[in-house]
Design a protein around this motif. Structure first.
Motif, PDB file in Angstrom:
ATOM      1  N   UNK A 172       0.863  -1.757  -0.052  1.00 17.26           N
ATOM      2  CA  UNK A 172      -0.220   0.145  -0.166  1.00 17.26           C
ATOM      3  C   UNK A 172       1.094   1.263   0.251  1.00 17.26           C
ATOM      4  N   UNK A 173       2.378   1.107   0.793  1.00 20.45           N
ATOM      5  CA  UNK A 173       3.073   2.272   0.618  1.00 20.45           C
ATOM      6  C   UNK A 173       3.474   2.629  -0.370  1.00 20.45           C
ATOM      7  N   UNK A 174       4.153   1.145  -1.078  1.00 19.61           N
ATOM      8  CA  UNK A 174       4.458   1.478  -2.569  1.00 19.61           C
ATOM      9  C   UNK A 174       3.922   1.726  -3.852  1.00 19.61           C
ATOM     10  N   UNK A 175       2.589   1.974  -3.583  1.00 20.47           N
ATOM     11  CA  UNK A 175       1.479   2.574  -4.495  1.00 20.47           C
ATOM     12  C   UNK A 175       1.272   4.053  -4.423  1.00 20.47           C
ATOM     13  N   UNK A 176       1.631   4.120  -2.971  1.00 22.78           N
ATOM     14  CA  UNK A 176       1.161   5.451  -1.915  1.00 22.78           C
ATOM     15  C   UNK A 176       2.738   5.969  -2.854  1.00 22.78           C
ATOM     16  N   UNK A 177       3.972   5.777  -2.724  1.00 27.11           N
ATOM     17  CA  UNK A 177       4.769   6.202  -3.047  1.00 27.11           C
ATOM     18  C   UNK A 177       4.748   6.398  -4.374  1.00 27.11           C
ATOM     19  N   UNK A 178       4.178   5.485  -5.431  1.00 28.69           N
ATOM     20  CA  UNK A 178       4.061   5.156  -6.780  1.00 28.69           C
ATOM     21  C   UNK A 178       3.586   6.677  -7.792  1.00 28.69           C
ATOM     22  N   UNK A 179       2.755   6.751  -6.959  1.00 31.68           N
ATOM     23  CA  UNK A 179       2.101   7.919  -7.478  1.00 31.68           C
ATOM     24  C   UNK A 179       2.402   8.967  -7.298  1.00 31.68           C
ATOM     25  N   UNK A 180       2.581   9.125  -5.838  1.00 28.25           N
ATOM     26  CA  UNK A 180       3.845  11.164  -5.813  1.00 28.25           C
ATOM     27  C   UNK A 180       4.883  10.887  -6.884  1.00 28.25           C
ATOM     28  N   UNK A 181       5.254  10.076  -6.930  1.00 28.79           N
ATOM     29  CA  UNK A 181       6.940   9.978  -7.398  1.00 28.79           C
ATOM     30  C   UNK A 181       6.390  10.350  -8.953  1.00 28.79           C
ATOM     31  N   UNK A 182       5.575   9.820  -9.563  1.00 27.81           N
ATOM     32  CA  UNK A 182       5.355   9.895 -11.066  1.00 27.81           C
ATOM     33  C   UNK A 182       4.321   9.798 -11.667  1.00 27.81           C
ATOM     34  N   UNK A 183       3.388   9.800 -10.243  1.00 22.55           N
ATOM     35  CA  UNK A 183       1.768  10.856 -10.810  1.00 22.55           C
ATOM     36  C   UNK A 183       1.359  10.124 -11.757  1.00 22.55           C
TER      37      UNK A 183
ATOM     38  N   UNK B 182       2.415   7.932 -14.523  1.00 22.84           N
ATOM     39  CA  UNK B 182       3.215   7.364 -15.668  1.00 22.84           C
ATOM     40  C   UNK B 182       3.792   5.757 -15.613  1.00 22.84           C
ATOM     41  N   UNK B 183       4.076   5.346 -16.569  1.00 28.35           N
ATOM     42  CA  UNK B 183       3.561   4.079 -16.549  1.00 28.35           C
ATOM     43  C   UNK B 183       5.183   3.778 -16.460  1.00 28.35           C
ATOM     44  N   UNK B 184       5.516   2.097 -15.854  1.00 27.60           N
ATOM     45  CA  UNK B 184       6.639   1.877 -16.086  1.00 27.60           C
ATOM     46  C   UNK B 184       7.668   2.159 -17.478  1.00 27.60           C
ATOM     47  N   UNK B 185       8.266   2.139 -16.748  1.00 22.07           N
ATOM     48  CA  UNK B 185       9.816   2.304 -18.081  1.00 22.07           C
ATOM     49  C   UNK B 185      10.124   0.943 -18.255  1.00 22.07           C
ATOM     50  N   UNK B 186       9.548   0.091 -19.736  1.00 19.82           N
ATOM     51  CA  UNK B 186       9.376  -0.971 -20.388  1.00 19.82           C
ATOM     52  C   UNK B 186      11.320  -1.521 -19.923  1.00 19.82           C
ATOM     53  N   UNK B 187      11.631  -2.897 -19.400  1.00 19.61           N
ATOM     54  CA  UNK B 187      12.863  -3.474 -19.570  1.00 19.61           C
ATOM     55  C   UNK B 187      12.711  -4.618 -20.116  1.00 19.61           C
ATOM     56  N   UNK B 188      11.766  -5.331 -20.286  1.00 21.01           N
ATOM     57  CA  UNK B 188      12.101  -6.536 -21.186  1.00 21.01           C
ATOM     58  C   UNK B 188      13.129  -6.305 -22.607  1.00 21.01           C
ATOM     59  N   UNK B 189      13.946  -7.673 -22.463  1.00 18.99           N
ATOM     60  CA  UNK B 189      14.826  -7.389 -23.518  1.00 18.99           C
ATOM     61  C   UNK B 189      15.826  -6.264 -23.123  1.00 18.99           C
ATOM     62  N   UNK B 190      16.217  -5.499 -22.971  1.00 23.84           N
ATOM     63  CA  UNK B 190      17.119  -4.188 -21.968  1.00 23.84           C
ATOM     64  C   UNK B 190      17.911  -4.739 -21.239  1.00 23.84           C
TER      65      UNK B 190
END
Length: 216
Positions: free
Chosen positions: A107-118, A120-128
């Motif tokens: 729950x805290x992770x979800x809150x922080x992702x919204x605070x930090x990234x508002x 914004x979707x995850x940057x894809x890492x598959x194949x990187x």
């Protein structure tokens, strides 16, 4: 290069120089553990011309000492939970406690992702080439959870990159990655902050500004 590092930015520039010399195959994505890993990761991403994102992890602490890590939980589908059985036994907690704390951590992770990234979707890492960065490692619980969370996203190569960590912890974490890059492995290790002159806490506003800053 000598210890202590002046600050996280200086450590990040030194780490970036080491990583740049390796000529990692692209595309490269740099993933920071906030908050302390972000200033380090900014320098790495800038030097490598890489995208920058976060991997969010929460420590699962003992009931009587939250900083005493029983394990950690990292965001993902599914979330990754790691537990140190020895520490769990010392703390006297069962899996119900671990799972309850993991749910609270998510729950805290979800809150922080919204605070930090508002949103914004995850940057894809598959194949990187995914480079996971923090300002240092002590016991390794949070980093292990972070690495597992990134691995399930199927990067072509997974790199652990930190300025400072104890050699025994790095040896344990090496099984989770394809490459470990660490500038210093001092003996005795003590705490991460002891290896920096300036180790002031990184604020949420600094994380947001770093993620919003342009990079080449």
């Amino acid at each position: 290069m000598s210890l202590p590092f002046a600050d996280r930015r200086a450590a990040g520039r030194a780490l970036a120089q080491r990583l740049a010399a390796l000529k990692l195959p692209g595309p490269v994505v740099v993933l920071a553990l906030p908050r302390g890993g972000v200033p380090v990761a900014v320098e790495v991403a800038r030097a490598l011309g890489a995208a920058l994102d976060l991997v969010l992890v929460r420590k699962i602490g003992a009931p009587w000492q939250p900083e005493f890590a029983v394990g950690a939980v990292a965001e993902g589908e599914p979330p990754q939970i790691v537990v140190d059985p020895t520490v769990q036994a010392m703390a006297g907690v069962d899996l119900d406690y671990v799972n309850e704390q993991a749910r609270a951590g998510l729950r805290e992770i979800a809150r922080r992702r919204q605070v930090y990234l508002r949103g914004r979707p995850l940057v894809p890492v598959e194949g990187c080439t995914a480079v996971v960065v923090d300002d240092g490692i002590a016991t390794g619980a949070t980093m292990r959870a972070a690495l597992k969370a990134v691995r399930v996203r199927r990067p072509a190569r997974l790199v652990l990159a930190v300025p400072v960590a104890p050699s025994d912890t790095l040896a344990e974490l090496s099984a989770e990655v394809d490459l470990v890059v660490c500038l210093k492995q001092p003996r005795p290790f003590e705490a991460v902050g002891r290896h920096y002159i300036d180790f002031e806490q990184v604020g949420d506003d600094e994380v947001v500004a770093a993620l919003d800053s342009p990079r080449p």
